[in-house]
Design a protein around this motif. Structure first.
Motif, PDB file in Angstrom:
ATOM      1  N   TYR A 115      88.843  32.222  45.427  1.00  0.00           N
ATOM      2  CA  TYR A 115      89.755  31.087  45.275  1.00  0.00           C
ATOM      3  C   TYR A 115      89.283  29.888  46.092  1.00  0.00           C
ATOM      4  N   VAL A 116      88.990  30.119  47.366  1.00  0.00           N
ATOM      5  CA  VAL A 116      88.545  29.025  48.237  1.00  0.00           C
ATOM      6  C   VAL A 116      87.097  28.644  47.930  1.00  0.00           C
ATOM      7  N   GLY A 117      86.271  29.652  47.589  1.00  0.00           N
ATOM      8  CA  GLY A 117      84.867  29.389  47.266  1.00  0.00           C
ATOM      9  C   GLY A 117      83.909  29.621  48.415  1.00  0.00           C
ATOM     10  N   ARG A 118      84.298  30.460  49.374  1.00  0.00           N
ATOM     11  CA  ARG A 118      83.431  30.769  50.500  1.00  0.00           C
ATOM     12  C   ARG A 118      82.403  31.816  50.103  1.00  0.00           C
ATOM     13  N   GLU A 119      81.192  31.816  50.776  1.00  0.00           N
ATOM     14  CA  GLU A 119      80.956  31.014  51.950  1.00  0.00           C
ATOM     15  C   GLU A 119      80.430  29.646  51.574  1.00  0.00           C
ATOM     16  N   THR A 120      80.639  28.679  52.456  1.00  0.00           N
ATOM     17  CA  THR A 120      80.125  27.340  52.226  1.00  0.00           C
ATOM     18  C   THR A 120      78.707  27.239  52.776  1.00  0.00           C
ATOM     19  N   PRO A 121      77.869  26.411  52.153  1.00  0.00           N
ATOM     20  CA  PRO A 121      76.461  26.340  52.581  1.00  0.00           C
ATOM     21  C   PRO A 121      76.286  25.721  53.963  1.00  0.00           C
ATOM     22  N   LEU A 122      75.218  26.139  54.627  1.00  0.00           N
ATOM     23  CA  LEU A 122      74.692  25.431  55.795  1.00  0.00           C
ATOM     24  C   LEU A 122      73.495  24.655  55.265  1.00  0.00           C
ATOM     25  N   TYR A 123      73.704  23.388  55.040  1.00  0.00           N
ATOM     26  CA  TYR A 123      72.776  22.553  54.273  1.00  0.00           C
ATOM     27  C   TYR A 123      71.835  21.789  55.204  1.00  0.00           C
ATOM     28  N   PHE A 124      70.519  21.905  54.949  1.00  0.00           N
ATOM     29  CA  PHE A 124      69.559  21.133  55.715  1.00  0.00           C
ATOM     30  C   PHE A 124      69.505  19.723  55.156  1.00  0.00           C
ATOM     31  N   ALA A 125      69.887  18.747  55.969  1.00  0.00           N
ATOM     32  CA  ALA A 125      69.945  17.343  55.555  1.00  0.00           C
ATOM     33  C   ALA A 125      68.585  16.694  55.800  1.00  0.00           C
ATOM     34  N   GLN A 126      67.693  16.834  54.836  1.00  0.00           N
ATOM     35  CA  GLN A 126      66.330  16.331  54.996  1.00  0.00           C
ATOM     36  C   GLN A 126      66.306  14.818  55.166  1.00  0.00           C
ATOM     37  N   GLY A 127      67.075  14.118  54.328  1.00  0.00           N
ATOM     38  CA  GLY A 127      67.089  12.663  54.413  1.00  0.00           C
ATOM     39  C   GLY A 127      67.617  12.169  55.744  1.00  0.00           C
ATOM     40  N   LEU A 128      68.669  12.789  56.231  1.00  0.00           N
ATOM     41  CA  LEU A 128      69.252  12.408  57.519  1.00  0.00           C
ATOM     42  C   LEU A 128      68.301  12.773  58.661  1.00  0.00           C
ATOM     43  N   THR A 129      67.650  13.912  58.536  1.00  0.00           N
ATOM     44  CA  THR A 129      66.680  14.330  59.546  1.00  0.00           C
ATOM     45  C   THR A 129      65.532  13.330  59.639  1.00  0.00           C
ATOM     46  N   ASP A 130      64.998  12.930  58.490  1.00  0.00           N
ATOM     47  CA  ASP A 130      63.894  11.966  58.483  1.00  0.00           C
ATOM     48  C   ASP A 130      64.333  10.616  59.035  1.00  0.00           C
ATOM     49  N   TYR A 131      65.562  10.229  58.758  1.00  0.00           N
ATOM     50  CA  TYR A 131      66.085   8.945  59.214  1.00  0.00           C
ATOM     51  C   TYR A 131      66.081   8.853  60.739  1.00  0.00           C
ATOM     52  N   TYR A 132      66.351   9.973  61.402  1.00  0.00           N
ATOM     53  CA  TYR A 132      66.448   9.952  62.857  1.00  0.00           C
ATOM     54  C   TYR A 132      65.155  10.337  63.574  1.00  0.00           C
ATOM     55  N   LYS A 133      64.068  10.520  62.847  1.00  0.00           N
ATOM     56  CA  LYS A 133      62.789  10.810  63.515  1.00  0.00           C
ATOM     57  C   LYS A 133      62.271   9.571  64.235  1.00  0.00           C
ATOM     58  N   ASN A 134      61.568   9.806  65.329  1.00  0.00           N
ATOM     59  CA  ASN A 134      61.010   8.691  66.081  1.00  0.00           C
ATOM     60  C   ASN A 134      59.680   8.239  65.466  1.00  0.00           C
ATOM     61  N   LYS A 135      59.015   7.299  66.110  1.00  0.00           N
ATOM     62  CA  LYS A 135      57.778   6.743  65.556  1.00  0.00           C
ATOM     63  C   LYS A 135      56.651   7.761  65.471  1.00  0.00           C
ATOM     64  N   ASP A 136      56.793   8.858  66.222  1.00  0.00           N
ATOM     65  CA  ASP A 136      55.792   9.930  66.173  1.00  0.00           C
ATOM     66  C   ASP A 136      56.145  11.000  65.139  1.00  0.00           C
ATOM     67  N   GLY A 137      57.199  10.770  64.400  1.00  0.00           N
ATOM     68  CA  GLY A 137      57.603  11.729  63.381  1.00  0.00           C
ATOM     69  C   GLY A 137      58.320  12.943  63.932  1.00  0.00           C
ATOM     70  N   GLU A 138      58.860  12.813  65.154  1.00  0.00           N
ATOM     71  CA  GLU A 138      59.567  13.927  65.769  1.00  0.00           C
ATOM     72  C   GLU A 138      61.065  13.635  65.857  1.00  0.00           C
ATOM     73  N   GLY A 139      61.833  14.697  65.914  1.00  0.00           N
ATOM     74  CA  GLY A 139      63.270  14.528  66.046  1.00  0.00           C
ATOM     75  C   GLY A 139      64.017  15.813  65.798  1.00  0.00           C
ATOM     76  N   ALA A 140      65.314  15.723  65.857  1.00  0.00           N
ATOM     77  CA  ALA A 140      66.176  16.888  65.639  1.00  0.00           C
ATOM     78  C   ALA A 140      66.194  17.259  64.162  1.00  0.00           C
ATOM     79  N   GLU A 141      66.497  18.526  63.905  1.00  0.00           N
ATOM     80  CA  GLU A 141      66.733  18.997  62.542  1.00  0.00           C
ATOM     81  C   GLU A 141      68.251  19.051  62.336  1.00  0.00           C
ATOM     82  N   ILE A 142      68.735  18.335  61.343  1.00  0.00           N
ATOM     83  CA  ILE A 142      70.173  18.165  61.152  1.00  0.00           C
ATOM     84  C   ILE A 142      70.653  18.982  59.958  1.00  0.00           C
TER      85      ILE A 142
END
Length: 458
Positions: A115-142
């Motif tokens: 009914y609820v539709g669980r489980e819900t995904p744990l989605y890797f936000a590639q676009g958001l991750t790339d957005y927050y990378k620094n000039k060296d291409g490093e950063g958190a995985e969101i």
């Protein structure tokens, strides 16, 4: 016979805080809920459930070692009239019994899946991750915990369907609820329709205007609008319940109110964190480094945080609504700017003036407009297990649009406050840090409001 769901709009006077109880100094670890609490109540005093008019007496024996925390440090408790104590004790006994009842757990698991539709995904936000990378291409995985994909579009359904099942077990056919953004109202109306229960939802006229799409959804479940801030709607819902204790069930969607309400909401929302732990292990073989959730009263935050409270290496970050700024007087940042007091039956941090009057909170995200907060979160603040920050209206709108454009995901304005905090934390995080943001609801309901904001980015 068809059951009906009514919606009430309300305008009420401000409420004044009640007195405090002294802080409890003795701290005991209650392992069953992974909390440090100030006091606890065992089931031994609650093994007998008695109906309000004493027509029947039902003995329900449950393990006496199962604890039910009433307070978290100084926070929580039952600051209510004596006439409500019996009903709250009965609710507590039924709740504890349901947790130990295999039949209830099987029915709940089925409802969560089908009914609820669980489980819900744990989605890797590639676009958001790339957005927050620094000039060296490093950063958190969101990553995003996609509670927006639940039936009716938010985490609220996790708790609504579970509590509606408890109401039916107790023979209480009339469910009363209050809603701000409308997501809890929609979830409660849907759950009651599924279980053939009548439902009355209280919603302020201001919120009905702001969240008209959710009002329309509630009408699909035979909702009847009547004339009339979320805090006022909550007050009226509690009054409605208190006047009909023999037949009514107060279905709270917020992690506030008198015991056992906060613990019930936390328990039924904890599925979010339990899934997150398992999914993180499957995806990268370990725990997340940072968990971020928005905070109104605290239901989605506690749902995510609960599972990880004892994992001290996991940083817990709650993000409140700063509105027009913390110094503007127009915000809903209870943990950042509030004082300890009693409201709606429990002690927690509150927004109040110098005379102890409750201050009306403000946020562009209606679901964050509550002057109190979860007693569990209040305790996590005092013990410094979690940290709390805030995002302004503008920052939340920018985050809303950013996720739409980078990921094609439409978050609620409530969840957008948590997403906005990525702007502040990501530049300081080491490369590869695993960050999970709870996307607690979808933002279709907010599209018109975002479009009309003069500070929308192009």
């Amino acid at each position: 016979m068809e059951k009906t769901c009514n919606i009430h709009t309300t305008f009420l006077n401000r409420q004044v805080n009640g007195g405090f109880c002294p802080a409890t100094k003795h701290i005991t670890l209650i392992t069953s809920i992974k909390r440090r609490i100030g006091s606890s109540q065992t089931v031994s005093s609650l093994v007998t459930r008695k109906t309000m008019n004493t027509r029947t007496l039902i003995d329900r024996r449950v393990p006496s070692e199962v604890p039910m925390p009433e307070k978290f440090g100084m926070f929580g408790g039952k600051f209510v009239p004596e006439t409500l104590i019996t009903s709250l004790n009965r609710l507590e006994a039924e709740f504890i019994y349901a947790l130990q009842d295999p039949k209830f757990q099987e029915e709940l698991a089925t409802a969560m899946r089908d009914y609820v539709g669980r489980e819900t995904p744990l989605y890797f936000a590639q676009g958001l991750t790339d957005y927050y990378k620094n000039k060296d291409g490093e950063g958190a995985e969101i990553y995003l915990k996609r509670e927006d994909l639940n039936h009716c579009g938010a985490h609220k359904m996790n708790n609504a369907v579970a509590q509606a099942m408890i109401a039916k077990r107790m023979g209480l056919k009339n469910v009363v609820a209050a809603t701000g953004a409308g997501q809890h109202g929609v979830a409660t109306a849907a759950a009651c329709a599924k279980l053939s229960l009548s439902c009355t939802v209280f919603m302020s006229a201001d919120d009905m205007e702001k969240q008209s799409s959710n009002v329309l959804l509630m009408k699909l479940f035979r909702l009847k609008p009547v004339e009339g801030g979320f805090k006022e709607a909550s007050s009226e819902a509690i009054r409605e319940w208190a006047g009909n204790l023999e037949t009514s069930y107060y279905l709270t969607g917020t992690a506030v109110g008198p015991h056992p309400c906060p613990s019930m909401v936390c328990e039924f929302q904890s599925v979010i964190g339990k899934e997150t732990r398992r999914q993180a292990m499957e995806k990268w073989g370990g725990k997340p480094d940072v968990l971020i959730a928005c905070i109104g009263s605290g239901s989605n935050a506690m749902g995510l945080f609960h599972e990880f409270i004892e994992d001290e290496e996991v940083k817990l970050i709650g993000v409140e609504a700063a509105g027009f700024g913390l110094d503007s007087g127009k915000h809903a940042a209870t943990l950042s700017k509030g004082e300890v007091g009693v409201y709606h039956g429990a002690m927690s941090y509150l927004l109040e003036d110098e005379e102890g009057q409750i201050i009306r909170p403000y946020s562009i995200a209606v679901g964050l407009e509550y002057p109190g907060v979860s007693p569990q979160l209040s305790f996590l603040k005092d013990t410094e297990r979690a940290e709390f920050h805030s995002s302004t209206d503008k920052e939340a709108v920018d985050a809303y649009l950013r996720l739409c454009r980078l990921e094609g995901i439409i978050p609620s304005l409530e969840a957008s406050h948590a997403l906005a905090y990525l702007e502040k934390i990501c530049p300081a995080l080491p490369n590869g840090t695993k960050v999970i943001v709870n996307c607690s609801g979808r933002g279709d309901k907010d599209a018109g409001m975002v479009h009309n904001q003069k500070f929308c980015i192009n």
